[in-house]
Scaffold this motif. Structure first.
Motif, mmCIF file in Angstrom:
data_model
loop_
_atom_site.group_PDB
_atom_site.id
_atom_site.type_symbol
_atom_site.label_atom_id
_atom_site.label_comp_id
_atom_site.label_asym_id
_atom_site.label_seq_id
_atom_site.Cartn_x
_atom_site.Cartn_y
_atom_site.Cartn_z
ATOM 1 N N ILE A 1 0.680 -1.161 -0.023
ATOM 2 C CA ILE A 1 -0.056 -0.141 -0.097
ATOM 3 C C ILE A 1 1.031 1.185 -0.076
ATOM 4 O O ILE A 1 1.280 1.915 1.067
ATOM 5 N N LEU A 2 1.348 1.558 -1.293
ATOM 6 C CA LEU A 2 2.240 2.861 -1.484
ATOM 7 C C LEU A 2 1.772 4.099 -1.260
ATOM 8 O O LEU A 2 2.339 4.947 -1.161
ATOM 9 N N SER A 3 0.285 4.274 -1.500
ATOM 10 C CA SER A 3 -0.452 5.246 -1.631
ATOM 11 C C SER A 3 0.036 6.260 0.003
ATOM 12 O O SER A 3 -0.392 7.266 -0.018
ATOM 13 N N ARG A 4 0.012 5.395 0.925
ATOM 14 C CA ARG A 4 0.266 6.105 2.166
ATOM 15 C C ARG A 4 1.792 6.197 2.436
ATOM 16 O O ARG A 4 1.870 6.631 3.590
ATOM 17 N N ARG A 5 2.488 6.090 1.497
ATOM 18 C CA ARG A 5 3.706 6.543 1.688
ATOM 19 C C ARG A 5 4.471 7.560 0.648
ATOM 20 O O ARG A 5 5.595 7.926 0.538
ATOM 21 N N ILE A 6 3.547 7.866 -0.213
ATOM 22 C CA ILE A 6 3.647 8.887 -1.186
ATOM 23 C C ILE A 6 3.566 10.506 -0.572
ATOM 24 O O ILE A 6 2.800 10.512 0.197
ATOM 25 N N ASN A 7 4.592 11.089 -0.951
ATOM 26 C CA ASN A 7 4.683 12.606 -0.540
ATOM 27 C C ASN A 7 3.936 13.245 -1.717
ATOM 28 O O ASN A 7 4.535 13.313 -2.700
ATOM 29 N N ILE B 1 16.183 5.923 -3.038
ATOM 30 C CA ILE B 1 14.699 5.828 -2.520
ATOM 31 C C ILE B 1 14.919 5.471 -1.014
ATOM 32 O O ILE B 1 15.400 4.540 -0.610
ATOM 33 N N SER B 2 14.246 6.494 -0.114
ATOM 34 C CA SER B 2 14.223 6.130 1.270
ATOM 35 C C SER B 2 12.990 6.745 1.828
ATOM 36 O O SER B 2 12.412 7.523 1.451
ATOM 37 N N ILE B 3 12.729 6.206 3.010
ATOM 38 C CA ILE B 3 11.885 6.792 3.992
ATOM 39 C C ILE B 3 12.703 7.193 5.098
ATOM 40 O O ILE B 3 13.132 6.344 5.919
ATOM 41 N N PRO B 4 13.052 8.392 5.396
ATOM 42 C CA PRO B 4 14.268 8.971 6.359
ATOM 43 C C PRO B 4 13.659 8.361 7.863
ATOM 44 O O PRO B 4 14.817 7.915 8.432
ATOM 45 N N ALA B 5 12.532 8.430 8.200
ATOM 46 C CA ALA B 5 12.406 8.387 9.584
ATOM 47 C C ALA B 5 11.331 7.194 9.863
ATOM 48 O O ALA B 5 10.738 6.557 8.849
ATOM 49 N N GLY B 6 11.445 6.532 11.186
ATOM 50 C CA GLY B 6 10.580 5.256 11.517
ATOM 51 C C GLY B 6 11.412 4.033 11.716
ATOM 52 O O GLY B 6 10.736 3.085 12.382
ATOM 53 N N GLY B 7 12.554 4.082 11.705
ATOM 54 C CA GLY B 7 13.348 2.961 11.781
ATOM 55 C C GLY B 7 14.336 3.326 12.927
ATOM 56 O O GLY B 7 14.180 4.234 13.657
ATOM 57 N N SER B 8 15.446 2.573 13.358
ATOM 58 C CA SER B 8 16.055 2.528 14.481
ATOM 59 C C SER B 8 17.181 3.755 14.357
ATOM 60 O O SER B 8 17.776 4.100 15.204
ATOM 61 N N ARG B 9 17.437 4.128 13.090
ATOM 62 C CA ARG B 9 18.230 5.358 12.791
ATOM 63 C C ARG B 9 17.657 6.758 13.248
ATOM 64 O O ARG B 9 18.454 7.386 13.791
ATOM 65 N N ARG B 10 16.395 6.825 12.717
ATOM 66 C CA ARG B 10 15.513 7.869 13.091
ATOM 67 C C ARG B 10 14.335 7.401 13.682
ATOM 68 O O ARG B 10 13.477 7.534 12.921
ATOM 69 N N PRO B 11 14.081 7.221 15.034
ATOM 70 C CA PRO B 11 12.903 6.502 15.435
ATOM 71 C C PRO B 11 11.615 7.629 15.535
ATOM 72 O O PRO B 11 12.022 8.864 15.626
ATOM 73 N N ALA C 1 5.845 14.774 9.879
ATOM 74 C CA ALA C 1 5.241 13.833 9.315
ATOM 75 C C ALA C 1 5.853 13.243 7.930
ATOM 76 O O ALA C 1 5.693 12.312 7.298
ATOM 77 N N SER C 2 6.170 14.385 7.169
ATOM 78 C CA SER C 2 7.063 14.439 5.963
ATOM 79 C C SER C 2 8.094 13.376 5.788
ATOM 80 O O SER C 2 8.581 12.718 4.930
ATOM 81 N N GLU C 3 8.738 13.363 7.320
ATOM 82 C CA GLU C 3 10.093 12.300 6.886
ATOM 83 C C GLU C 3 9.625 10.902 7.114
ATOM 84 O O GLU C 3 10.591 10.091 7.226
ATOM 85 N N MET D 1 7.775 8.680 1.470
ATOM 86 C CA MET D 1 9.066 8.290 0.299
ATOM 87 C C MET D 1 9.739 9.555 -0.221
ATOM 88 O O MET D 1 9.243 10.544 -0.553
ATOM 89 N N ILE D 2 11.222 9.141 -0.420
ATOM 90 C CA ILE D 2 11.756 10.370 -1.057
ATOM 91 C C ILE D 2 12.728 9.891 -2.177
ATOM 92 O O ILE D 2 13.287 8.613 -1.952
ATOM 93 N N LEU D 3 12.707 10.062 -3.361
ATOM 94 C CA LEU D 3 13.634 9.782 -4.460
ATOM 95 C C LEU D 3 14.410 11.135 -4.481
ATOM 96 O O LEU D 3 14.020 11.815 -5.129
ATOM 97 N N SER D 4 15.618 10.826 -4.269
ATOM 98 C CA SER D 4 16.569 11.889 -4.292
ATOM 99 C C SER D 4 17.090 12.233 -5.385
ATOM 100 O O SER D 4 17.441 13.497 -5.784
ATOM 101 N N ASP D 5 17.126 11.225 -6.545
ATOM 102 C CA ASP D 5 17.567 11.482 -7.913
ATOM 103 C C ASP D 5 16.855 10.555 -8.831
ATOM 104 O O ASP D 5 17.395 9.352 -8.896
#
Length: 326
Positions: free
Chosen positions: A141-147, A191-201, A208-210, A213-217
């Protein structure tokens, strides 16, 4: 029995249709912009009350029903997803329970767009070594990870699920006859979702934007994905002892039409052998290959001996290809 056969295929796409016009209006794009660049006309989004497990169950149930197999005879469920119901517990045990798979193990596999390729090749090995039936479901369900403010992800991604049921076969030359799995962690952040894991809890001050999903290039993603998919496919074909001319059905990850066409051209597959659902269903990451495999079965029936080439690449970067002899 030392071969593997697919005895059931299933798919599910949510009912809500999101046309290009809706996204183009939101982003201020000219009419037809998305179609020209991606080949996508529309995509499906899950309903507000649907979770990932709901989509996965629909696809899995179709595959089991089509196979006519007793559910207690399934030994393992592999669920390829980047959008589980929860971070903990994994979603596969819930899906197995709701499908009535009382004797099956269940585990999530997070391989991004290449998740199905990893799950399929590992499932094939488990069927051969343990002589049990394995259900592979890929769903997102990627619609909930789209910026929604970011064009790159908004125009591509969608929701959907696909499933394949693998079983032991007396035909020794059937199943995955060549495979290659790849990873290029040097491009981990493309391609990443910056926050929500152990790196950035998660935290109270987290924007919320963090968590989106981000496509950096986008251009780098495109070029590296094409290279990974093409290279993996060529290696898998060599391992299988076949050539691109032998491919009966070519089912690449449905990232966008231009990428799929480029990969087919680079490896030399006849465009008439390519199967695609991207125009009507968009890019649901790992789900696109099994969804297309299932949806294409009615128009392009699979026959014993058919050579099916599948290849994918995605975030991580992860990728892979498999040659499956029907």
């Amino acid at each position: 029995m030392s071969g593997v056969e697919i005895i059931g295929l299933g798919h599910y796409a949510p009912e809500r249709i999101v046309p290009n016009s809706e996204i183009e209006a939101r982003l201020g794009l000219d009419a037809g912009w998305i179609k020209r660049r991606t080949g996508i006309d529309e995509r499906r989004y899950a309903a507000n009350d649907q979770a990932l497990s709901d989509l996965a169950i629909r696809a899995g149930d179709m595959a089991i029903t089509r196979a006519g197999l007793a559910r207690e005879d399934i030994g393992l469920l592999l669920l390829a997803t980047s959008t589980p119901d929860h971070l903990l517990p994994p979603t596969a045990p819930l899906v197995a329970h709701r499908l009535g798979l009382g004797n099956a193990g269940g585990i999530d596999m997070a391989g991004a767009c290449a998740g199905f390729m990893y799950a399929l090749t590992l499932a094939d090995s488990f069927v051969r070594s343990q002589c049990v039936t394995v259900l592979v479901i890929a769903a997102n369900i990627l619609s909930r990870r789209i910026n929604e403010a970011e064009r790159a992800s908004s125009v591509l991604f969608a929701d959907g699920a696909g499933a394949v049921l693998l079983a032991p076969s007396a035909r020794q030359n059937s199943g995955v006859v060549g495979a290659h799995l790849a990873a290029q962690g040097a491009h981990y952040d493309l391609i990443s979702i910056p926050a929500g894991g152990s790196r950035r809890p998660f935290a109270r001050d987290l924007d919320a934007s963090e968590t989106l999903m981000i496509l950096s290039d986008g251009q780098a993603v495109y070029s590296k994905a094409v290279a990974m998919m093409s290279n993996a496919a060529e290696i898998a074909l060599r391992k299988a002892g076949v050539t691109a001319a032998d491919v009966t059905h070519f089912i690449p990850h449905q990232a966008n039409a231009r990428m799929m066409g480029t990969v087919a051209h680079q490896i030399g597959v006849d465009p008439d052998r390519a199967r695609s659902t991207v125009a009507m269903f968009g890019n649901s990451s790992a789900a696109t290959i099994p969804l297309t495999l299932s949806m294409s079965a009615q128009e392009h029936r699979y026959a014993p001996g058919d050579i099916v080439l599948m290849t994918a690449a995605g975030a991580g970067l992860t990728g892979g290809a498999a040659v499956f002899r029907w």
